[in-house]
Design a protein around this motif. Structure first.
Motif, mmCIF file in Angstrom:
data_model
loop_
_atom_site.group_PDB
_atom_site.id
_atom_site.type_symbol
_atom_site.label_atom_id
_atom_site.label_comp_id
_atom_site.label_asym_id
_atom_site.label_seq_id
_atom_site.Cartn_x
_atom_site.Cartn_y
_atom_site.Cartn_z
ATOM 1 N N MET A 188 38.139 67.909 75.316
ATOM 2 C CA MET A 188 38.522 67.337 76.597
ATOM 3 C C MET A 188 39.576 68.155 77.336
ATOM 4 O O MET A 188 39.613 68.144 78.571
ATOM 5 C CB MET A 188 39.013 65.903 76.400
ATOM 6 C CG MET A 188 37.971 64.970 75.818
ATOM 7 S SD MET A 188 38.457 63.240 75.832
ATOM 8 C CE MET A 188 38.254 62.824 77.574
ATOM 9 N N CYS A 189 40.467 68.807 76.626
ATOM 10 C CA CYS A 189 41.543 69.613 77.231
ATOM 11 C C CYS A 189 41.537 70.970 76.532
ATOM 12 O O CYS A 189 42.391 71.245 75.697
ATOM 13 C CB CYS A 189 42.893 68.921 77.075
ATOM 14 S SG CYS A 189 42.924 67.195 77.625
ATOM 15 N N ALA A 190 40.581 71.809 76.869
ATOM 16 C CA ALA A 190 40.213 72.919 75.996
ATOM 17 C C ALA A 190 41.045 74.187 76.166
ATOM 18 O O ALA A 190 41.214 74.941 75.213
ATOM 19 C CB ALA A 190 38.734 73.261 76.194
ATOM 20 N N ALA A 191 41.516 74.497 77.374
ATOM 21 C CA ALA A 191 42.219 75.770 77.586
ATOM 22 C C ALA A 191 43.483 75.846 76.732
ATOM 23 O O ALA A 191 44.139 74.823 76.501
ATOM 24 C CB ALA A 191 42.579 75.914 79.066
ATOM 25 N N PRO A 192 43.815 77.025 76.202
ATOM 26 C CA PRO A 192 43.181 78.332 76.458
ATOM 27 C C PRO A 192 41.943 78.616 75.631
ATOM 28 O O PRO A 192 41.290 79.632 75.843
ATOM 29 C CB PRO A 192 44.302 79.315 76.121
ATOM 30 C CG PRO A 192 45.080 78.632 75.054
ATOM 31 C CD PRO A 192 45.058 77.166 75.408
ATOM 32 N N GLY A 193 41.596 77.785 74.625
ATOM 33 C CA GLY A 193 40.299 77.931 73.975
ATOM 34 C C GLY A 193 40.271 78.296 72.512
ATOM 35 O O GLY A 193 39.192 78.425 71.944
ATOM 36 N N SER A 194 41.424 78.460 71.860
ATOM 37 C CA SER A 194 41.395 78.859 70.452
ATOM 38 C C SER A 194 40.770 77.774 69.577
ATOM 39 O O SER A 194 40.010 78.074 68.649
ATOM 40 C CB SER A 194 42.810 79.180 69.964
ATOM 41 O OG SER A 194 43.682 78.085 70.164
#
Length: 698
Positions: free
Chosen positions: A172-178
């Motif tokens: 749901m709140c993915a950034a920055p993506g690790s």
């Protein structure tokens, strides 16, 4: 972790590097002290008094470098073996300036020894030959996606979420993506073509595009990146509007809610937290966090799991949010006990009692004016039923990491209607109590189904490229299917283009079958930023097939190709192709380099061809790489990062960051041709352009 504010952009950094420019030499180091922070956590008692000094000292110290070897690729074991055999022995018993240097250690709780921690100063990494050599190895493997630098505690939520290849997953709140990358790796853990997918969302438009940059290197057709406010994430239709059964909406097997937070668990790397920390941040974020958790639970299917996590230690952002959700969902959800997971991870249990400090740092009581009831600890009866001790708290000093909070929910029954949102009068009270800080990020807390339905209908921006699926019988695709021998098990209807005409012009993409249906059925409600891997890219029009298969789709396509354009080669020809650009057939024949491979490729028409190399070792992955086949020469079409990585992993040849073996060979050939006044053959010029295109699109 989704942050509240955009961070100031700085120079690009790699493993263990630091910008020591003159502009920084006169900076005064920030004092790592905050009296309110220290008073607050001492009063809360979340850290035992006997451990406080060690806890604070750890928070003030440099955070170790940590990385993980990506687990979705078969050669992860090979990369691990390379690190352990070629580098680790040389990093043990090292002394620097009279002091012993700590060697890298495997994170004891990370599965299969694929997570590592390096607690070494950056000066040692830069100046010690063995550590500098290790850094180069990490940089090369990171560039091709075999290694990811990631904070240790950030690795925990995706692991306990327990993603399987058939799961439908929402971050749901993915950034920055690790963490999203970990979810994708788990999805692909057993196959290049899992039946599930990952939808990565972020509310910030720029950060959602940063997600694309981070995740593209995983080359997954099972990924979609979208841009929505997680509090009002839209319902996704799984059937068409013409379906007589009426609209049916997607429920997810796994959801990660790594919510925006005040971030005091990151103060070892984000030193501004020391001067900026205050109680108002946690109070102001509480409702946003609860709304995101609520929306996630609404979208979760029966038997599904949701992980709620923050990089904050504040119970207002953690246990208080969990308790508020449990209070409203009752026995429809439960907290999962994870004590038997991640053995070796030192952790503390969730807490059930805490004081509430307002923005003025005054202790408030439940029922006080301008205070939300959900800020306060649960009642005695709720403590017994909520089992907040199943929450996980990871403190900085326990194993030299950052701080993190993790909770795993399991949904027991989805038959109930969506849970109500917090009362609007309570929100007004919070705004009045918190002042402008909260009003800047004012939120609408009406989360009834009708309200969500209104918010989810989003017209496409005129500047956004559409996702248009191409008829599998289109002449361009029909030519490709035949030329490359693509079988019928491959979903030929899941190919798309990103232009308004819907015609294949430059690039054709491929998405997983399940994502195709979502894209088609949700054009009016999903703001899609990215989906699909590049499948075909146009090349010269004067050859049999004007399209070449792009490298990033090879893990999938090699499973479906039955073509004479796949030629087996040996290690000698592979090494030749990695180190020489456009070797001529006449030279290869004269040098007796893999005659059988040369004979077969010379029989083929010009265009995209593939070399398959059997390494005759069950512990090592066989290689499958694209080749440009010309009438007089041949060229391996991989980017320079892959060249560096393959030379070292397969042949043990180490290179420097400034080297480009094929480019160096090409420059030498050009010089020799100029000195001899020899004109470069046309196919070398054309295939050179093809190779450059291939490099640019990795």
């Amino acid at each position: 972790m989704a942050r509240r504010k955009n961070q100031r952009k700085g120079p690009k950094k790699t493993f263990g590097t630091r910008d020591d420019s003159n502009s920084q030499k006169n900076w005064t180091e920030l004092v790592k002290e905050n009296e309110k922070w220290e008073t607050y956590y001492k009063e809360l008692g979340v850290i035992p008094a006997a451990e406080w000094d060690e806890f604070k000292k750890t928070c003030q110290s440099q955070l170790p470098l940590t990385f993980r070897i990506t687990g979705s690729r078969k050669h992860s074991k090979e990369v691990l073996q390379l690190f352990e055999e070629q580098h680790l022995p040389n990093l043990t018993n090292v002394t620097w300036e009279g002091e012993e240097v700590k060697p890298p250690v495997a994170l004891p709780w990370y599965p299969e020894r694929l997570g590592w921690q390096l607690d070494v100063s950056k000066s040692v990494i830069r100046k010690n030959d063995q550590f500098a050599r290790m850094q180069r190895f990490l940089v090369v493997e990171n560039a091709v996606g075999n290694i990811s630098r990631q904070e240790a505690v950030s690795m925990i939520p995706p692991i306990v979420l327990d993603v399987k290849p058939h799961h439908f997953v929402l971050d749901m709140c993915a950034a920055p993506g690790s963490k999203t990358a970990q979810l994708i790796e788990s999805l692909h853990s057993e196959s290049a073509e899992p039946s599930g997918f990952v939808i990565a969302n972020d509310a910030d438009y720029k950060r959602s595009h940063m997600l694309v940059h981070q995740l593209k290197r995983l080359n997954s057709a099972n990924l979609m990146v979208v841009n929505h406010d997680a509090q009002f994430f839209p319902r996704i239709k799984v059937n068409s509007a013409e379906d007589h059964k009426g609209p049916q909406f997607l429920k997810f097997d796994r959801i990660l809610c790594d919510v925006p937070c005040s971030g005091d668990g990151t103060m070892r790397k984000n030193i501004n937290v020391w001067k900026d920390w205050n109680t108002g941040s946690g109070l102001g974020l509480h409702i946003v966090q609860l709304n995101i958790l609520e929306r996630g639970l609404n979208l979760l299917k029966e038997g599904g799991k949701l992980v709620y996590s923050t990089c904050s230690l504040n119970p207002i952002e953690n246990e208080a949010v969990i308790a508020a959700a449990l209070r409203r969902w009752g026995d429809k959800v439960r907290l999962v006990n994870c004590d038997d997971q991640l053995p070796g991870l030192v952790r503390s249990k969730g807490i059930t009692q805490w004081k509430v400090y307002d923005k003025q740092f005054q202790v408030r009581e439940k029922g006080s004016e301008n205070c939300l009831d959900s800020w306060f600890p649960p009642s005695t009866e709720e403590v017994e039923s909520f089992h907040l001790d199943n929450c996980m708290r990871v403190y900085q000093h326990q194993q030299n990491t950052g701080g993190f909070f993790i909770t795993v929910f399991e949904k027991v029954d989805t038959a109930a209607s969506e849970a109500p949102a917090p009362a609007s009068d309570a929100i007004a009270a919070v705004e009045e109590a918190q002042g402008p800080e909260l009003k800047k990020a004012k939120i609408d807390t009406s989360s009834t189904a009708s309200h969500i339905q209104k918010k989810e209908k989003l017209p496409r921006d005129a500047n956004e490229e559409p996702f248009v699926f191409v008829n599998p019988d289109h002449p361009a695709l029909a030519k490709c299917w035949k030329f490359y021998g693509i079988d019928d098990k491959f979903d030929k209807s899941a190919c798309l283009v990103r232009n308004a005409t819907g015609e294949p012009t430059r690039t054709i993409y491929h998405v997983a079958t399940a994502l195709k249906q979502l894209i088609v059925n949700n054009e009016d409600r999903l703001k899609i930023v990215y989906s699909g891997v590049k499948l075909f890219v146009s090349q010269r029009s004067d050859i049999d097939c004007a399209w070449r298969i792009q490298s990033e789709s090879l893990p999938i396509m090699k499973l479906h190709m039955n073509s004479d354009r796949i030629v087996s080669g040996n290690m000698e020809i592979l090494k030749k192709l990695l180190t020489e650009a456009f070797p001529r057939y006449e030279d290869l024949v004269a040098g007796d380099v893999d005659p059988e491979f040369i004979a077969q490729t010379q029989k083929l028409s010009a265009g995209c061809t593939f070399i398959r190399v059997d390494r005759n070792d069950p512990a090592k992955e066989d290689l499958f790489l694209p080749v440009w086949n010309g009438s007089k020469c041949i060229n391996l079409m991989v980017c320079k990062e892959d060249v560096h990585e393959l030379l070292y992993r397969v042949f043990g040849i180490e290179t420097t960051s400034k080297q480009n073996p094929k480019a160096e060979h090409m420059a030498k050939k050009s010089q020799e041709a100029a000195e001899a006044s020899v004109e470069t053959p046309k196919e070398e010029e054309d295939s050179s352009e093809t190779a450059i295109d291939a490099t640019a699109t990795q």
